[in-house]
Design a protein around this motif. Sequence first.
Motif, short mmCIF file in Angstrom:
data_model
loop_
_atom_site.label_atom_id
_atom_site.label_comp_id
_atom_site.label_asym_id
_atom_site.label_seq_id
_atom_site.Cartn_x
_atom_site.Cartn_y
_atom_site.Cartn_z
N ALA A 83 0.83 -1.20 0.00
CA ALA A 83 0.00 0.00 0.00
C ALA A 83 0.86 1.25 0.00
CB ALA A 83 -0.93 -0.02 1.21
N ILE A 84 1.89 1.28 0.86
CA ILE A 84 2.86 2.38 0.89
C ILE A 84 4.25 1.76 0.93
CG2 ILE A 84 3.80 4.29 2.26
CD1 ILE A 84 1.01 4.83 3.31
N ALA A 85 5.12 2.16 0.01
CA ALA A 85 6.46 1.57 -0.05
C ALA A 85 7.49 2.65 -0.36
CB ALA A 85 6.53 0.47 -1.10
N ALA A 86 8.66 2.55 0.30
CA ALA A 86 9.76 3.47 0.05
C ALA A 86 11.03 2.66 -0.18
CB ALA A 86 9.96 4.41 1.24
N GLU A 87 11.80 3.05 -1.20
CA GLU A 87 13.04 2.36 -1.50
C GLU A 87 14.13 2.64 -0.47
OE1 GLU A 87 13.76 0.02 -3.82
OE2 GLU A 87 11.59 0.04 -4.10
N THR A 88 13.98 3.73 0.29
CA THR A 88 14.92 4.00 1.39
C THR A 88 14.12 4.10 2.69
OG1 THR A 88 14.85 6.37 0.84
CG2 THR A 88 16.67 5.08 -0.06
N ASP A 89 13.75 5.32 3.10
CA ASP A 89 13.05 5.51 4.38
C ASP A 89 11.58 5.88 4.14
OD1 ASP A 89 15.51 5.15 5.48
OD2 ASP A 89 15.84 7.26 6.01
N ALA A 90 10.71 5.24 4.89
CA ALA A 90 9.31 5.65 4.94
C ALA A 90 9.12 6.43 6.24
CB ALA A 90 8.39 4.44 4.90
N VAL A 91 8.85 7.72 6.12
CA VAL A 91 8.72 8.60 7.29
C VAL A 91 7.32 9.20 7.28
CG1 VAL A 91 9.61 10.62 8.50
CG2 VAL A 91 11.19 9.12 7.23
N ILE A 92 6.57 8.96 8.34
CA ILE A 92 5.21 9.49 8.46
C ILE A 92 5.15 10.33 9.73
CG2 ILE A 92 2.77 8.91 8.76
CD1 ILE A 92 3.31 6.32 7.21
N ILE A 93 4.80 11.62 9.55
CA ILE A 93 4.74 12.54 10.69
C ILE A 93 3.34 12.57 11.29
CG2 ILE A 93 5.01 14.96 11.37
CD1 ILE A 93 7.15 15.19 9.18
N ASP A 94 2.32 12.50 10.45
CA ASP A 94 0.93 12.52 10.94
C ASP A 94 0.02 12.20 9.76
OD1 ASP A 94 -1.21 12.78 12.63
OD2 ASP A 94 -0.77 14.83 13.25
#
Length: 209
Positions: free
Chosen positions: A9-20
């Motif tokens: 559903a959500i993918a990052a090749e390095t960092d997945a950063v979610i603040i809010d």
Amino acid sequence: IDVTSGGDAIAAETDAVIIDGSFILSSGGGSSMKADSSKSTKGIKGVVNVIIDNGTFTISSSDDAVHSNGNLTINGGTFAISSGDDGIHADSSISLNGGDVNITKSYEGIESAVITINDGEFHIIASDDGLNVAGGKDGSGMNGWGGGGHGGLSGSYYLYINGGYIVSTASGDGIDVNGAITMTGGQVIVNGPTSDGNGALDYDSSFKI
């Protein structure tokens, strides 16, 4: 953000950063489906790191709901997780510093080689181990090599509980650590296990409270 995906559903090749934010995520057909071994079907995935500071998350995934190939940090947020594999998984380490996490379905609830719990509230239902500290890349999942208690040297794996409120309802081990446990604070409640050969607390090395 409302995502329904056949893959991640959500993918990052390095960092997945979610603040809010507010997230409703369904991946790989949801937690009732068997994960497709030919592709990745995780809810949130970061190849290097996953960092979540806050937010509201409803995740139904056929594979891990929240996954990092490296390190995973949760500082806050509210999570409703239903997973066909692990609820929260990181190959290297998990740091839980806050949040309200409700895992209603999983194989392993929370799994990594090193898990540190400093704060937060965690309610875990698992068909195998509630907390599993073991090595391997997603090693003890439904799509890996089987249950906990496998792989690597016991000196490599640690569970640190410094605070928080943890309720583990597991058919397997409530807490399974292929190494050592150190607990300086917090509360832990284990319901189960219900299958033979498992224990409420299972550790290979030592448990220092």
